[in-house]
Scaffold this motif. Structure first.
Motif, PDB file in Angstrom:
ATOM      1  N   UNK A 285       7.276 -61.955 108.398  1.00  0.00           N
ATOM      2  CA  UNK A 285       8.477 -61.245 107.958  1.00  0.00           C
ATOM      3  C   UNK A 285       9.402 -62.182 107.178  1.00  0.00           C
ATOM      4  N   UNK A 286       9.687 -61.804 105.942  1.00  0.00           N
ATOM      5  CA  UNK A 286      10.528 -62.618 105.064  1.00  0.00           C
ATOM      6  C   UNK A 286      11.976 -62.139 105.010  1.00  0.00           C
ATOM      7  N   UNK A 287      12.196 -60.870 105.366  1.00  0.00           N
ATOM      8  CA  UNK A 287      13.546 -60.325 105.227  1.00  0.00           C
ATOM      9  C   UNK A 287      13.721 -59.111 106.133  1.00  0.00           C
ATOM     10  N   UNK A 288      14.894 -59.033 106.766  1.00  0.00           N
ATOM     11  CA  UNK A 288      15.269 -57.876 107.581  1.00  0.00           C
ATOM     12  C   UNK A 288      16.458 -57.195 106.912  1.00  0.00           C
ATOM     13  N   UNK A 289      16.338 -55.899 106.674  1.00  0.00           N
ATOM     14  CA  UNK A 289      17.442 -55.115 106.136  1.00  0.00           C
ATOM     15  C   UNK A 289      17.965 -54.262 107.294  1.00  0.00           C
ATOM     16  N   UNK A 290      19.159 -54.585 107.751  1.00  0.00           N
ATOM     17  CA  UNK A 290      19.718 -53.924 108.935  1.00  0.00           C
ATOM     18  C   UNK A 290      20.737 -52.867 108.523  1.00  0.00           C
ATOM     19  N   UNK A 291      20.512 -51.636 108.950  1.00  0.00           N
ATOM     20  CA  UNK A 291      21.437 -50.546 108.690  1.00  0.00           C
ATOM     21  C   UNK A 291      22.484 -50.499 109.791  1.00  0.00           C
ATOM     22  N   UNK A 292      23.673 -50.966 109.478  1.00  0.00           N
ATOM     23  CA  UNK A 292      24.784 -50.892 110.415  1.00  0.00           C
ATOM     24  C   UNK A 292      25.547 -49.594 110.135  1.00  0.00           C
ATOM     25  N   UNK A 293      26.857 -49.624 110.160  1.00  0.00           N
ATOM     26  CA  UNK A 293      27.678 -48.433 109.930  1.00  0.00           C
ATOM     27  C   UNK A 293      29.093 -48.873 109.620  1.00  0.00           C
ATOM     28  N   UNK A 294      29.808 -48.046 108.871  1.00  0.00           N
ATOM     29  CA  UNK A 294      31.216 -48.348 108.626  1.00  0.00           C
ATOM     30  C   UNK A 294      32.000 -48.446 109.931  1.00  0.00           C
ATOM     31  N   UNK A 295      31.536 -47.747 110.959  1.00  0.00           N
ATOM     32  CA  UNK A 295      32.208 -47.817 112.261  1.00  0.00           C
ATOM     33  C   UNK A 295      32.212 -49.237 112.816  1.00  0.00           C
ATOM     34  N   UNK A 296      31.217 -50.031 112.448  1.00  0.00           N
ATOM     35  CA  UNK A 296      31.137 -51.405 112.955  1.00  0.00           C
ATOM     36  C   UNK A 296      32.298 -52.261 112.463  1.00  0.00           C
ATOM     37  N   UNK A 297      32.921 -51.845 111.351  1.00  0.00           N
ATOM     38  CA  UNK A 297      34.039 -52.593 110.787  1.00  0.00           C
ATOM     39  C   UNK A 297      35.386 -52.106 111.296  1.00  0.00           C
ATOM     40  N   UNK A 298      35.424 -50.908 111.859  1.00  0.00           N
ATOM     41  CA  UNK A 298      36.672 -50.364 112.401  1.00  0.00           C
ATOM     42  C   UNK A 298      37.440 -49.535 111.384  1.00  0.00           C
ATOM     43  N   UNK A 299      38.453 -48.830 111.871  1.00  0.00           N
ATOM     44  CA  UNK A 299      39.253 -47.947 111.016  1.00  0.00           C
ATOM     45  C   UNK A 299      40.127 -48.763 110.067  1.00  0.00           C
ATOM     46  N   UNK A 300      40.555 -48.119 108.992  1.00  0.00           N
ATOM     47  CA  UNK A 300      41.356 -48.805 107.970  1.00  0.00           C
ATOM     48  C   UNK A 300      42.815 -48.352 107.975  1.00  0.00           C
ATOM     49  N   UNK A 301      43.069 -47.096 108.319  1.00  0.00           N
ATOM     50  CA  UNK A 301      44.418 -46.557 108.547  1.00  0.00           C
ATOM     51  C   UNK A 301      45.452 -47.010 107.516  1.00  0.00           C
ATOM     52  N   UNK A 302      45.286 -46.510 106.292  1.00  0.00           N
ATOM     53  CA  UNK A 302      46.271 -46.770 105.255  1.00  0.00           C
ATOM     54  C   UNK A 302      45.838 -47.769 104.204  1.00  0.00           C
ATOM     55  N   UNK A 303      44.773 -48.493 104.457  1.00  0.00           N
ATOM     56  CA  UNK A 303      44.283 -49.470 103.480  1.00  0.00           C
ATOM     57  C   UNK A 303      42.858 -49.118 103.074  1.00  0.00           C
ATOM     58  N   UNK A 304      42.346 -49.832 102.091  1.00  0.00           N
ATOM     59  CA  UNK A 304      40.939 -49.706 101.698  1.00  0.00           C
ATOM     60  C   UNK A 304      40.285 -51.049 101.988  1.00  0.00           C
ATOM     61  N   UNK A 305      39.372 -51.076 102.949  1.00  0.00           N
ATOM     62  CA  UNK A 305      38.790 -52.333 103.429  1.00  0.00           C
ATOM     63  C   UNK A 305      37.544 -52.713 102.635  1.00  0.00           C
ATOM     64  N   UNK A 306      37.194 -53.994 102.725  1.00  0.00           N
ATOM     65  CA  UNK A 306      35.935 -54.460 102.155  1.00  0.00           C
ATOM     66  C   UNK A 306      35.126 -55.173 103.240  1.00  0.00           C
ATOM     67  N   UNK A 307      34.125 -55.927 102.824  1.00  0.00           N
ATOM     68  CA  UNK A 307      33.210 -56.552 103.788  1.00  0.00           C
ATOM     69  C   UNK A 307      33.854 -57.649 104.621  1.00  0.00           C
ATOM     70  N   UNK A 308      35.059 -58.061 104.267  1.00  0.00           N
ATOM     71  CA  UNK A 308      35.743 -59.100 105.044  1.00  0.00           C
ATOM     72  C   UNK A 308      36.329 -58.569 106.343  1.00  0.00           C
ATOM     73  N   UNK A 309      36.450 -57.241 106.451  1.00  0.00           N
ATOM     74  CA  UNK A 309      37.064 -56.683 107.660  1.00  0.00           C
ATOM     75  C   UNK A 309      36.144 -56.865 108.860  1.00  0.00           C
ATOM     76  N   UNK A 310      36.743 -57.271 109.965  1.00  0.00           N
ATOM     77  CA  UNK A 310      36.042 -57.389 111.242  1.00  0.00           C
ATOM     78  C   UNK A 310      36.731 -56.459 112.224  1.00  0.00           C
ATOM     79  N   UNK A 311      35.965 -55.760 113.008  1.00  0.00           N
ATOM     80  CA  UNK A 311      36.536 -54.808 113.966  1.00  0.00           C
ATOM     81  C   UNK A 311      37.516 -55.521 114.901  1.00  0.00           C
TER      82      UNK A 311
END
Length: 335
Positions: free
Chosen positions: A108-134
């Protein structure tokens, strides 16, 4: 390449299998003996079934054998279950088993993991990117809690050198299976059947809607171009369900809802649905945790995926035109 797809009989996984075959790859689909495989390609020279489960480590090691790529798309996607421990067993335990099996499978050379936007948490007024941590201060659903926990495991694996790419789709919708993962289709059916006569809440909710085929394309692009250890949001247009209902009315030439149903009333209906579910065993369309989700906003930017993967999500209107026609052709809605 030889590719393993977990969650292959699901809404996203089945369409991913078809897309990979169209691109000339050889696909092995991990399915349970009880899985509905009707949406999967026919077994043949380039497509095979491997029987097992992500909660069964031994079956995973056998399924991974000889594969160069693993798409881990298997997940338990429900807003509510009578036994919430199943979310941890499948979504957290399943990922641990996949990572362990990959480590043992040298091909196996690569794993593509399907997570979810839920893993990053709600944004409530902002627009988040990949830097957000729950922030982990609250979780609307046990599914969200399990995906946030799994996200930590995946990020830790990446830091330890596991060749993994993490993907975060938005609210996936489009033609295909009518599972809990296709909530937009289910709510449209409820709306056109008259069982959901008004808007859901005041329209302050906001979600990032992702067409299933765009998400599939994003997965394949992540396999081909994604940087190892990186996160990519495979989201789309940020909109409320009020806008979804208005757009559906405009497309179909039908009347928009004339009133809003307050969330407290939908919450009460959700609790009643849960009671009925415990008796009948049929999972509810609306439950209190799903109402909790509507009390928050989940708006995200997919600019990174656009730049690095060539991700190109379609407009919400274009996607809704397709799903409305599909549901009408199936006889599930009338207009």
């Amino acid at each position: 390449m030889k590719i393993l797809v977990t969650g292959s009989s699901g809404y996203l996984g089945a369409r991913l299998c078809h897309a990979l075959l169209r691109r000339g790859h050889s696909v092995r689909a991990l399915v349970r003996r009880t899985s509905d495989v009707s949406s999967l390609p026919p077994v043949g020279e380039s497509f095979e079934l491997a029987y097992g489960d992500v909660t069964d480590y031994c079956s995973l090691t056998e399924a991974c054998s000889g594969c160069e790529i693993v798409f881990h798309a298997a997940a338990l996607v429900e807003p509510w279950l009578p036994d919430p421990s199943k979310f941890v067993t499948v979504n957290v335990g399943g990922l641990k088993n996949v990572l362990k099996a990959v480590e043992e499978t040298k091909s196996v050379q690569r794993v593509i993991y399907t997570s979810s936007f839920f893993a990053l948490g709600s944004t409530d007024g902002s627009v988040a990117n990949e830097d957000q941590v729950h922030n982990e201060r609250f979780f609307c659903t046990e599914y969200e809690r399990s995906k946030a926990a799994a996200d930590k495991i995946a990020m830790n694996a990446a830091s330890e050198g596991v060749p993994i790419v993490l993907l975060y789709p938005g609210v996936i919708y489009g033609p295909g299976k009518l599972t809990s993962g296709n909530m937009v289709a289910k709510l449209i059916i409820e709306r056109f059947s008259g069982r959901l006569p008004g808007y859901i809440g005041s329209g302050n909710d906001k979600c990032s809607f992702s067409h299933v085929d765009d998400v599939v394309d994003g997965h394949i692009a992540a396999m081909e171009k994604g940087r190892l250890g990186e996160r990519y949001l495979l989201t789309g247009e940020n909109a409320s369900f009020k806008l979804v209902f208005d757009m559906a009315a405009l497309i179909t030439g039908t009347n928009k809802p004339s009133f809003s149903i307050p969330l407290w009333a939908i919450d009460a209906y959700g609790w009643l649905s849960v009671l009925v579910s415990r008796i009948t065993g049929k999972l509810p369309v609306i439950s209190p945790p799903s109402v909790n989700v509507l009390r928050h906003q989940w708006a995200y930017s997919c600019d990174k995926a656009k730049l690095e993967l060539g991700y190109n999500p379609r407009s919400l209107r274009e996607g809704l035109e397709e799903i409305l026609t599909w549901l009408k052709d199936l006889g599930l809605i009338h207009y």
